[in-house]
Scaffold this active site. Structure first.
Site, mmCIF file in Angstrom:
data_model
loop_
_atom_site.group_PDB
_atom_site.id
_atom_site.type_symbol
_atom_site.label_atom_id
_atom_site.label_comp_id
_atom_site.label_asym_id
_atom_site.label_seq_id
_atom_site.Cartn_x
_atom_site.Cartn_y
_atom_site.Cartn_z
ATOM 1 N N GLU A 10 32.230 -9.681 -0.057
ATOM 2 C CA GLU A 10 30.999 -8.893 -0.096
ATOM 3 C C GLU A 10 29.766 -9.769 0.029
ATOM 4 O OE1 GLU A 10 28.971 -5.561 -3.105
ATOM 5 O OE2 GLU A 10 30.665 -6.782 -3.780
ATOM 6 N N GLU A 36 28.418 3.323 -5.775
ATOM 7 C CA GLU A 36 28.035 2.238 -6.666
ATOM 8 C C GLU A 36 26.519 2.269 -6.877
ATOM 9 O OE1 GLU A 36 29.540 -2.341 -7.220
ATOM 10 O OE2 GLU A 36 28.325 -1.900 -5.468
#
Length: 300
Positions: free
Chosen positions: A191, A286
């Site tokens: 990520e 998220e």
């Protein structure tokens, strides 16, 4: 939905049931323990909470260190990361989870403090709203103040050597994790994070994350496209979805600015969701939200 950033007013073990009550059949989470090797009792408790709620865990972070105090992954901390790999893969395997997120880690000299945690000493903790806040340091502050050649100042030969060394360690640890993940048919994702909130995290674009993935060179290592982080760094997220969908292993969403639910900021989420047509995985929510109405946007 991400159990580590939503429903944080509830104890962790009550959140899977809350997700099910809100209509979710799939959840994801950050590493929910305060060390890399939690006790069997804590692992069983989390597994039971998931199974009793009837929700599928679809994505799980490897141990990322002390997130509240600025840690952002352990890929460059070999002993701690390797101690966690088999534990995380084992938990994922038992719960049918097939995405494991390996945050790279802060690579500035001295940025990651050692954690002397004995096996079995970890226990479940509750992640409070905003607990993933950046370390209280200005960009570049992790470097020595001297700019004498070789001192470790940004751009110095010493700093480049340190960064290159960290990269070699991270790639080797990713390869190890990917091999273990392959045993359960799982994918490891890498990520990029935005530098505004994570000033010492070195991967701040999809290009940089993909470079690391290319260095590993394994089919089950892919990109975690966190569209909030990428958009905050000025990246063309629509272009990314158009051109790199085949390299994306998982997608996470929140709106920019504010990291709220889709539609609370200025990102083109109607078009983003349309562009996800060729992506076959889950989309993780998220984002941060306090109070009722966290999921009302889905009905709009």
């Amino acid at each position: 939905m991400n159990l580590s950033i939503l429903f944080t007013d509830l104890p962790l073990l009550e959140r899977p049931a809350a997700a099910a009550e809100a209509g979710f059949t799939a959840v994801e989470m950050w590493w929910p323990f305060d060390g890399p090797t939690p006790s069997d009792r804590d692992l069983r408790a989390l597994q039971s909470a998931m199974e009793d709620a009837g929700v599928q865990l679809v994505a799980l972070n490897f141990d990322a260190g002390d997130m509240a105090n600025g840690d952002r992954g352990m890929l460059t901390q070999t002993d701690r990361f390797l101690a966690n790999v088999d534990v995380a893969v084992g938990l994922a395997g038992r719960l049918g989870c097939r995405i494991l997120n390996a945050l790279y880690g802060n690579t500035a000299p001295g940025s990651a403090r050692p954690h002397n945690i004995a096996p079995g000493s970890a226990h479940l903790h509750n992640i409070a709203p905003g607990s993933a806040r950046p370390h209280n340091a200005a960009p570049g502050s992790a470097y020595p103040s001297s700019t004498h050649p070789g001192s470790g100042a940004p751009g110095s030969a010493r700093t480049r050597d340190v960064d290159a060394g960290h990269r070699r360690v991270a790639v080797a640890n990713l390869a190890h994790a990917a091999k273990r993940a392959a045993d359960i048919g799982a994918t490891v994702v890498v990520e990029a994070l935005n530098s505004h909130e994570n000033p010492r995290y070195p991967l701040t674009s999809s290009r940089q994350a993909l470079e690391v993935i290319d260095q590993v060179g394994m089919d089950n290592v892919k990109l975690l496209a966190d569209l909030y982080h990428l958009h905050r760094m000025g990246e063309d997220v629509l272009g990314l979805l158009d051109t790199q969908a085949h390299r994306i292993g998982h997608v996470q969403v929140a709106d920019d600015p504010g990291r709220g639910y889709p539609g609370s900021g200025r990102m083109p989420y109607t078009e983003i969701f349309n562009r996800l047509g060729t992506y076959e995985g889950y989309v993780g929510l998220e984002y941060r939200h306090e109070g009722p109405g966290a999921f009302d946007w889905r009905n709009g």
